[in-house]
Design a protein around this motif. Structure first.
Motif, short mmCIF file in Angstrom:
data_model
loop_
_atom_site.label_atom_id
_atom_site.label_comp_id
_atom_site.label_asym_id
_atom_site.label_seq_id
_atom_site.Cartn_x
_atom_site.Cartn_y
_atom_site.Cartn_z
N PHE A 151 0.82 -1.23 0.00
CA PHE A 151 0.00 0.00 0.00
C PHE A 151 0.84 1.27 0.00
N ARG A 152 2.16 1.13 -0.21
CA ARG A 152 3.05 2.29 -0.01
C ARG A 152 2.56 3.55 -0.74
N ASP A 153 2.08 3.39 -1.96
CA ASP A 153 1.68 4.57 -2.75
C ASP A 153 0.17 4.74 -2.84
N LEU A 154 -0.54 4.08 -1.92
CA LEU A 154 -2.00 4.26 -1.90
C LEU A 154 -2.36 5.38 -0.93
N LYS A 202 0.09 3.80 4.64
CA LYS A 202 0.16 5.13 5.24
C LYS A 202 -0.79 5.16 6.43
N PRO A 203 -0.51 5.98 7.43
CA PRO A 203 -1.36 6.00 8.63
C PRO A 203 -2.84 6.23 8.33
N LYS A 204 -3.12 7.10 7.35
CA LYS A 204 -4.52 7.42 7.03
C LYS A 204 -5.23 6.18 6.47
N ASP A 240 -3.27 -10.05 8.25
CA ASP A 240 -1.94 -9.65 8.69
C ASP A 240 -1.62 -8.31 8.06
N VAL A 241 -1.36 -7.32 8.88
CA VAL A 241 -0.95 -6.02 8.36
C VAL A 241 0.46 -5.76 8.85
#
Lengths: 149, 117
Positions: B52-55, B86-88, B103-104
């Motif tokens: 999810f780095r760029d989501l 990202k936190p959001k 699993d996150v």
């Protein structure tokens, strides 16, 4: 202060289509920021509005009362204590407050899918009110209220 | 329909298929992710890592995509693991308790290691 005394700041109309969701979110987020919400609060309200509008997009076509019903109108109100988004539509009335919150343990156990949008709205918004269309008013109003911290 | 506000790119790393998400995942773009996961499963790959780095955004429509496949994937001995949010974006998963089911991981590498263990 009654709702009628709260200032309406703006309104905008969007097609009731999924490719409008990003514009709807951005509209709400920017209005929220300009009217005193923090970045986090503005994000929460824009996500809640996205969930409400996604439901309209998904169901409006089968519930629409007229060919002109495929629009969503957003109205923004605020005072120093609260930020309110009204979502107006002309589809068949559907009150999100009538939907019970899911038991998430059961939800996961049964690998369910869908039905989480209203739950997200409830988790993010301080008050949700719904006013269905009636004889002298041909549109439904969903009112999402966020208190300004 | 393709939408340039969202993209998903698949890269296979040994027996794990890594999906890299970019942009906004909402009711409009969720079908693109659904197709991408279907493609991976069609190839018989059931170890799926989603990066999810760029989501920048996810709504319940995006969460629903993972719910649609998790049962089938686990029945085949695989998993869908999620990494690098990202936190959001994590806050939306966390709001509904999704870390109970998925699993996150903070980083992709630690998620891949978990597939091996």
């Amino acid at each position: 202060m009654s709702f009628n005394e709260i200032k309406q700041h703006s309104k905008a109309r969007f097609k009731c289509e999924s490719n409008e969701l990003a514009s709807i979110r951005e509209y709400v987020r920017l209005k929220g920021l300009s009217l005193g919400l923090s970045e986090e609060e503005a994000f929460k309200v824009s996500l809640a509005v996205d969930e409400a509008c996604s439901n309209l997009v998904k169901h409006a076509k089968k519930r629409s009362l007229s060919e002109n019903g495929f629009y969503i109108c957003l109205k923004i109100y605020s005072d120093q204590n609260q930020f309110i988004v009204e979502i107006l539509d002309k589809s068949q009335p559907f009150n999100p407050n009538s939907v019970p919150s899911p038991d998430m343990q059961e939800y996961f156990k049964q690998f369910k899918r869908g039905g989480l949008g209203i739950h997200i709205m409830r988790s993010l918004i301080d008050d949700i009110a719904y006013f269905p269309a009636k004889i002298d008013k041909d549109y439904n109003v969903l009112q999402l209220k966020k208190l300004i911290a | 329909m393709q939408d340039n506000r969202f993209s998903v790119k698949a890269i296979d790393k040994k027996d794990v298929s890594c999906l890299y998400l970019t942009g906004y995942l909402d009711a409009h773009t969720a079908p693109q992710l659904e197709s991408a996961i279907e493609q991976v499963i069609k190839q018989g790959i059931y170890k799926i890592l989603v990066n999810f780095r760029d989501l920048d955004y996810i709504s319940s429509a995006g969460l629903g995509v993972f719910m649609a496949f998790i049962e089938e994937v686990r029945e085949k001995g695989g998993d869908i693991k999620l990494a690098d949010m990202k936190p959001k974006v994590f806050s939306v998963f966390d709001l509904l308790g999704f870390p109970l089911l998925f699993d996150v991981e903070k980083e992709e590498n630690s998620a891949i290691v978990k597939f091996k263990s």
